[in-house]
Design an enzyme around this catalytic site. Structure first.
Site, short mmCIF file in Angstrom:
data_model
loop_
_atom_site.label_atom_id
_atom_site.label_comp_id
_atom_site.label_asym_id
_atom_site.label_seq_id
_atom_site.Cartn_x
_atom_site.Cartn_y
_atom_site.Cartn_z
N ARG A 55 0.87 -1.17 0.00
CA ARG A 55 0.00 0.00 0.00
C ARG A 55 0.91 1.23 0.00
NH1 ARG A 55 -1.92 -3.47 4.17
NH2 ARG A 55 -4.00 -4.32 3.75
N LYS A 106 -1.83 -1.82 7.92
CA LYS A 106 -3.26 -1.66 8.19
C LYS A 106 -3.70 -2.67 9.24
CE LYS A 106 -7.66 -1.28 5.73
NZ LYS A 106 -8.33 -1.41 4.41
N HIS A 160 -2.52 2.08 -6.16
CA HIS A 160 -2.99 0.83 -5.56
C HIS A 160 -3.19 -0.26 -6.60
CE1 HIS A 160 -4.24 -0.85 -1.71
NE2 HIS A 160 -5.20 -1.50 -2.33
N ARG A 179 -0.53 -2.87 -6.49
CA ARG A 179 -0.76 -3.91 -5.48
C ARG A 179 -1.73 -4.96 -6.01
NH1 ARG A 179 -0.97 -5.05 0.25
NH2 ARG A 179 -3.08 -5.51 0.98
N HIS A 202 -4.14 -9.54 4.43
CA HIS A 202 -5.60 -9.54 4.53
C HIS A 202 -6.06 -10.36 5.73
CE1 HIS A 202 -6.13 -8.73 -0.07
NE2 HIS A 202 -5.87 -7.63 0.61
N TYR A 259 -9.32 -11.52 -6.40
CA TYR A 259 -8.37 -11.57 -7.51
C TYR A 259 -8.61 -12.75 -8.44
CZ TYR A 259 -6.14 -7.95 -4.79
OH TYR A 259 -5.90 -6.79 -4.10
#
Length: 385
Positions: free
Chosen positions: A238, A263, A327, A330, A353, A362
């Protein structure tokens, strides 16, 4: 914000002039004006037709001392403003929202901010909760926020959806801010607010072809810019993670990159590409960063906005028209890993995640399986003309 009282009282209002807070004096009285003129940095505002003072203790206390026994005003109100300014009321958006908030509700706002800080919420969460709660307080004005009933809160949330046209994410943030106040600040029982929410669109991540990423990175002449974008793609970072990278996070012996407090305040480790390592060494010799891998001229973290602009410029130079910001690198990293046969659980770990469902997105944009499917058009037989 005004201090409304008897005719003998001084009326003051917090005002934003230029980029700073000022105290706007609404009372027009010759004796008072003569006192104000003697206070350092007192100014006349032609737009409002009033004198204003610096928003500092010294100016306030001088005004108090000089006017004692002549006029009165609410000292508690000014003390509250000073406290809130130190806690974030200097934000123009928050300031505007709080202009008509009662002293009682400002006190609750202070408790709200204190609790956010004590619980160590992220900067983004604190900012968003603060804005949503300040917006509510601005509407309530003199009504005590702690006395709101459940049906009133539901009506407010419904108003946000129907009248203010809040999207799902914004409504969710407003709900969370209100729940935080009632459940964590004043310790009321947990309440679930069932409100109609707009249908959230299914948005698939935008992904660049490998050829386009190669073209994009190859078009960048500036070594620092090229290294920043290459690091973003090679590690699936990120932009907020890129700017926080330290030199010590690069481990060339283990060929890893350490991502600290990303995050969700989670640490993780990603692999270090040999190609990236070679580029990083070249970059390090030329730029000689001291602490952060990518530093500004002042030696601080490189700005997120600057990196976003670098990406858009690189995209333009490469002739890539696809929408999306940095982004997308990524997204491309994750999708290209998936297409090369990397297990989706491992990709989840690399991306940091919490939920596998986030990573599964994805699979919807991967062309690996799609490439094995023939279109029905390919099997049609067209009669000769």
């Amino acid at each position: 914000m005004e201090v409304n009282s008897e005719s003998d009282n001084i009326q003051l209002r917090l005002h934003w002039i230029g980029n700073t807070h000022r105290i706007l004096v609404l009372t027009i009285e010759p004796k008072l004006i003569s006192i104000i003129k003697r206070i350092e940095d007192a100014r006349w505002d032609t737009a409002t037709g009033n004198w204003h003072l610096p928003f500092e203790k010294s100016a306030i206390f001088i005004l108090l001392e000089k006017t004692q026994g002549i006029w009165k005003f609410d000292m508690e109100f000014l003390k509250m403003q000073l406290r809130l300014k130190r806690m974030g009321l200097h934000s123009l958006s928050i300031f505007r929202l709080c202009q008509n908030v009662s002293i009682l509700n400002l006190s609750e706002f202070e408790k709200f901010l204190n609790e956010l800080q004590l619980r160590g919420y992220s900067v983004n969460t604190v900012r968003n909760y603060r804005i949503e709660f300040a917006f509510l307080l601005g509407l309530l004005k003199m009504m005590p926020v702690g006395e709101l009933k459940e049906d009133q809160i539901r009506a407010y949330l419904l108003w946000l959806v129907e009248q203010k046209k809040y999207g799902e994410a914004r409504v969710h943030m407003a709900v969370n801010a209100i729940k935080f106040y009632f459940e964590k600040v004043i310790h009321q029982p947990r309440v679930v607010y069932f409100i109609p929410r707009p249908v959230k669109p299914l948005q698939l991540p935008r992904v660049h072809a490998k050829e386009n990423i190669g073209k994009m990175l190859g078009k960048i002449d500036n070594l620092k810019y090229r290294t920043i974008l290459t690091t973003s793609y090679a590690c699936g970072l990120r932009v907020s993670e890129i700017v926080k990278l330290k030199i010590s996070d690069i481990d060339s012996k283990r060929m890893t990159v350490f991502i600290e407090r990303a995050k969700g305040k989670k640490d993780r480790v990603v692999m270090l590409s040999p190609v990236l390592l070679k580029l990083l060494r070249e970059y390090f010799l030329e730029y000689k960063p001291v602490k952060y891998l990518f530093e500004s001229k002042a030696g601080e973290q490189y700005s997120i906005r600057s990196i976003q602009e670098i990406f858009q410029q690189a995209k333009k130079q490469a002739g890539i028209d696809m929408k999306g910001g940095i982004h997308t690198l990524r997204h491309s990293y994750a999708t290209h890993l998936l297409e090369s046969g990397t297990d989706i659980r491992f990709i989840q770990e690399l991306l940091g995640h919490n939920n596998i469902k986030t990573t599964v997105r994805y699979t919807h944009v991967s062309i690996k399986k799609m490439g094995n499917i023939r279109s029905p058009l390919d099997d049609l037989e067209f009669p000769e003309s």
